[in-house]
Design an enzyme around this catalytic site. Structure first.
Site, mmCIF file in Angstrom:
data_model
loop_
_atom_site.group_PDB
_atom_site.id
_atom_site.type_symbol
_atom_site.label_atom_id
_atom_site.label_comp_id
_atom_site.label_asym_id
_atom_site.label_seq_id
_atom_site.Cartn_x
_atom_site.Cartn_y
_atom_site.Cartn_z
ATOM 1 C CG ASP A 27 -8.649 -4.620 -2.394
ATOM 2 O OD1 ASP A 27 -9.839 -4.578 -2.062
ATOM 3 O OD2 ASP A 27 -8.039 -3.673 -2.901
ATOM 4 C CG HIS A 52 -2.064 0.928 1.097
ATOM 5 N ND1 HIS A 52 -1.979 2.265 1.391
ATOM 6 C CD2 HIS A 52 -3.319 0.710 0.654
ATOM 7 C CE1 HIS A 52 -3.145 2.826 1.141
ATOM 8 N NE2 HIS A 52 -3.977 1.910 0.677
HETATM 9 N N1 CMC Z 1 4.024 -7.321 -4.787
HETATM 10 C C1 CMC Z 1 5.355 -7.285 -5.012
HETATM 11 N N2 CMC Z 1 6.126 -6.188 -4.920
HETATM 12 C C2 CMC Z 1 5.489 -5.053 -4.566
HETATM 13 C C3 CMC Z 1 4.108 -5.005 -4.313
HETATM 14 C C4 CMC Z 1 3.372 -6.205 -4.428
HETATM 15 N N3 CMC Z 1 2.066 -6.234 -4.200
HETATM 16 N N4 CMC Z 1 3.772 -3.750 -3.991
HETATM 17 C C5 CMC Z 1 4.881 -3.030 -4.050
HETATM 18 N N5 CMC Z 1 5.930 -3.812 -4.399
HETATM 19 C C6 CMC Z 1 7.336 -3.414 -4.512
HETATM 20 C C7 CMC Z 1 7.613 -2.681 -5.818
HETATM 21 O O1 CMC Z 1 8.031 -3.552 -6.837
HETATM 22 C C8 CMC Z 1 8.691 -1.720 -5.397
HETATM 23 O O2 CMC Z 1 9.900 -2.400 -5.352
HETATM 24 P P1 CMC Z 1 11.308 -1.664 -5.725
HETATM 25 O O3 CMC Z 1 11.471 -0.601 -4.684
HETATM 26 O O4 CMC Z 1 12.308 -2.742 -5.642
HETATM 27 O O5 CMC Z 1 11.123 -1.106 -7.099
HETATM 28 C C9 CMC Z 1 8.334 -1.357 -3.958
HETATM 29 O O6 CMC Z 1 7.597 -2.482 -3.464
HETATM 30 C C10 CMC Z 1 7.478 -0.110 -3.839
HETATM 31 O O7 CMC Z 1 6.366 -0.257 -4.721
HETATM 32 P P2 CMC Z 1 5.663 0.935 -5.468
HETATM 33 O O8 CMC Z 1 4.901 0.397 -6.634
HETATM 34 O O9 CMC Z 1 6.659 2.020 -5.720
HETATM 35 O O10 CMC Z 1 4.689 1.419 -4.321
HETATM 36 P P3 CMC Z 1 3.392 2.251 -4.528
HETATM 37 O O11 CMC Z 1 3.161 2.943 -3.254
HETATM 38 O O12 CMC Z 1 3.484 3.089 -5.757
HETATM 39 O O13 CMC Z 1 2.276 1.132 -4.806
HETATM 40 C C11 CMC Z 1 0.435 -0.301 -4.615
HETATM 41 C C12 CMC Z 1 1.247 0.810 -3.950
HETATM 42 C C13 CMC Z 1 -0.816 -0.568 -3.778
HETATM 43 C C14 CMC Z 1 -0.012 0.162 -6.002
HETATM 44 C C15 CMC Z 1 1.294 -1.573 -4.724
HETATM 45 O O14 CMC Z 1 1.686 -2.015 -3.451
HETATM 46 C C16 CMC Z 1 0.597 -2.691 -5.489
HETATM 47 O O15 CMC Z 1 0.646 -2.714 -6.725
HETATM 48 N N6 CMC Z 1 -0.069 -3.658 -4.763
HETATM 49 C C17 CMC Z 1 -0.827 -4.697 -5.425
HETATM 50 C C18 CMC Z 1 -2.177 -4.158 -5.825
HETATM 51 C C19 CMC Z 1 -3.098 -3.974 -4.628
HETATM 52 O O16 CMC Z 1 -3.230 -4.867 -3.805
HETATM 53 N N7 CMC Z 1 -3.757 -2.797 -4.575
HETATM 54 C C20 CMC Z 1 -4.764 -2.509 -3.553
HETATM 55 C C21 CMC Z 1 -4.382 -1.361 -2.679
HETATM 56 S S1 CMC Z 1 -5.426 -1.267 -1.207
HETATM 57 C C22 CMC Z 1 -7.014 -0.932 -1.783
HETATM 58 C C23 CMC Z 1 -7.135 0.368 -2.470
HETATM 59 O O17 CMC Z 1 -6.705 1.393 -1.947
HETATM 60 O O18 CMC Z 1 -7.705 0.384 -3.566
#
Ligand code: CMC
Length: 439
Positions: free
Chosen positions: A373, A316
């Site tokens: 989720d 998140h």
């Molecule tokens: N699985 C594997 N690696 C992950 C994940 C994941 N679910 N989430 C983040 N990472 C890694 C990402 O690859 C990155 O690694 P590095 O620093 O080595 O490049 C690091 O963690 C930071 O990720 P980010 O994408 O820069 O973080 P963000 O804050 O932009 O993304 C997120 C947040 C929710 C989009 C992401 O965690 C994600 O894609 N999660 C899976 C989708 C999900 O479950 N979304 C629901 C969110 S809660 C309900 C809502 O609010 O809608």
């Protein structure tokens, strides 16, 4: 220039200094009730000629708000100051709607009045029922929701004047009341069953369940325990401060667009798998993994940067600790499955996957925990909803958050049209070349 002489007053008693090529400007620092201070960068461009750069708004507050507070490090979520765990345990979704919209919990009389108002708006214009016929039966219900909710502005002209406070509140009541009806219609349309009219003698969530699962040819009674479980799920999703869909609603609304159009924009944003679409994606992922013995290889795939695979329902932007909603959701999942006597093998997969991820350095270092989720798909499936409806249910619940945040924005004297700037990296100025002279 010594810009510090002209620095605006800081309400935190602090200021921040920006030094850009030897030129210094002082920026006020503002404090909220709780949570991090914000540096007011509003005059940076005017004073330095430079923009700030923050793709994805990772460090940028776009507004001030009194509605929802999250402490992502501690795993805290408050609606109007009340902890999500207490609301999920003791409140109802409709009461939470009142709270988010009005700022205070209602007394008995206020609640009954609110319930009466919302009940009287549950039907949609009868012509809307024909609007659905234009969609393909196999359309994703979220596609139908984007279109049908946007179309509300074509039916309710008398609540689209955003400058009239009375019309704003009527639009809010209409949205809260009609979203369950429209979500149920999207579902009924997709399975070829007749639309079921709302029943205002039922409470908010029980009425939604009957509109989804009743049929005209036989009696249907809502299981109150299941209605309570879904109501709790609605509470968990009701608001989440400036997430992507809420920011979309605010941005759309900042131009003066009507509230129905703004909520349709929010629904479109929610659909993405990184946001509300994650509940659908998480369940599909669990189905693909299938059994506990396949978890390890899936986790390896997730850890391989080149695979592009993420653990859906994990991670998140704000929570760097266990999402407090996920804890309640996990408990609700166990309760519902037990009550229904369902032995869903995916629950075992989810629990094992969670344990493996929570003890794996990859996830620990990146502070990736289950989010709301991760478990929601299992419980929604047990309640009888197909996977394609999961994000629609999220939209039903989030409607109050969107409309409360939209209303707060319109009433905010600091509100301006949202207009981000950019770092231009395209071609510099060049002369047009006639087609026969181009290489
Ligand atoms: N699985 C594997 N690696 C992950 C994940 C994941 N679910 N989430 C983040 N990472 C890694 C990402 O690859 C990155 O690694 P590095 O620093 O080595 O490049 C690091 O963690 C930071 O990720 P980010 O994408 O820069 O973080 P963000 O804050 O932009 O993304 C997120 C947040 C929710 C989009 C992401 O965690 C994600 O894609 N999660 C899976 C989708 C999900 O479950 N979304 C629901 C969110 S809660 C309900 C809502 O609010 O809608």
């Amino acid at each position: 220039m010594n810009a510090s002489d002209k620095a605006p007053k800081s309400d935190a008693g602090k200021s921040a200094i920006l030094d850009i090529a030897g030129k210094q400007i002082t920026m006020p620092v503002r404090s909220g009730t709780v949570g991090p201070d914000v540096i007011d960068i509003g005059k940076v461009y005017a004073n330095t000629g430079a923009f700030t750069y923050d793709p994805g708004f990772t460090s940028t507050a776009n507004c001030s708000s009194k509605i929802t507070f999250i402490d992502g490090d501690k795993g805290v979520l408050l609606y109007r100051g009340y902890p999500i765990e207490q609301l999920a345990e003791h409140s109802s979704h409709l009461e939470v709607c009142y709270l988010l919209l009005n700022g205070e919990l209602p007394n008995q009389k206020q609640f009954e009045e609110f319930r009466g108002i919302v009940s009287r708006h549950t039907m949609v214009h009868e012509q809307m029922t024909r609007f659905y016929q234009g969609f393909r039966r196999d359309a994703h219900p979220m596609a139908v929701m984007c279109g049908s909710v946007g179309a509300l502005s074509a039916f309710y002209h008398d609540s689209t004047d955003i400058n009239d406070p009375r019309q704003r509140i009527i639009a809010a009541h209409r949205m809260i009341a009609k979203m369950p009806t429209m979500a149920a219609m999207a579902y009924k349309y997709s399975i070829g069953q007749p639309f079921i009219y709302p029943r205002n003698d039922l409470d908010y969530t029980a009425n939604f369940l009957q509109m989804c699962f009743a049929v005209p040819c036989e009696p249907y009674s809502v299981n109150p325990i299941l209605a309570r479980a879904l109501d709790r799920i609605f509470i968990l999703h009701a608001d989440h401060e400036q997430n992507a869909s809420t920011s979309t609603v605010r941005l759309a609304g900042s131009s003066g667009a009507n509230p129905f159009a703004c909520i349709a924009a929010g629904i479109a944003c929610l659909w993405g798998p990184a946001h509300g679409g994650a509940n659908e994606a998480a369940l599909k992922m669990l189905e693909e993994i299938g059994t506990v013995k396949n978890i390890k290889s899936h986790v390896e795939k997730v850890k391989d940067k080149n695979s592009g695979v993420r653990l859906m329902g994990f991670g998140h932007r704000v929570y760097k600790n266990y999402d407090p909603r996920a804890k309640v959701m996990q408990k609700t999942t166990h309760e519902v499955l037990k009550l229904l006597g369902v032995n869903d093998p995916l629950l075992e997969v989810a629990m094992e996957l969670e344990q493996i991820a929570l003890h794996d350095d990859f996830f620990i270092e990146k502070k990736l925990y289950p989010n709301v989720d991760f478990y929601s798909g299992i419980v929604l499936r047990a309640l009888g909803f197909p996977v394609s409806m999961f994000t629609v249910l999220f939209a039903v619940a989030r409607t109050v958050g969107w409309i409360a945040q939209w209303k707060e924005m319109i009433e905010d004297p600091e509100q301006k049209i949202g207009r981000p700037r950019q770092l231009y990296v395209g071609s510099g100025p060049r002369d047009y070349v006639q087609v026969d002279k181009r290489a």
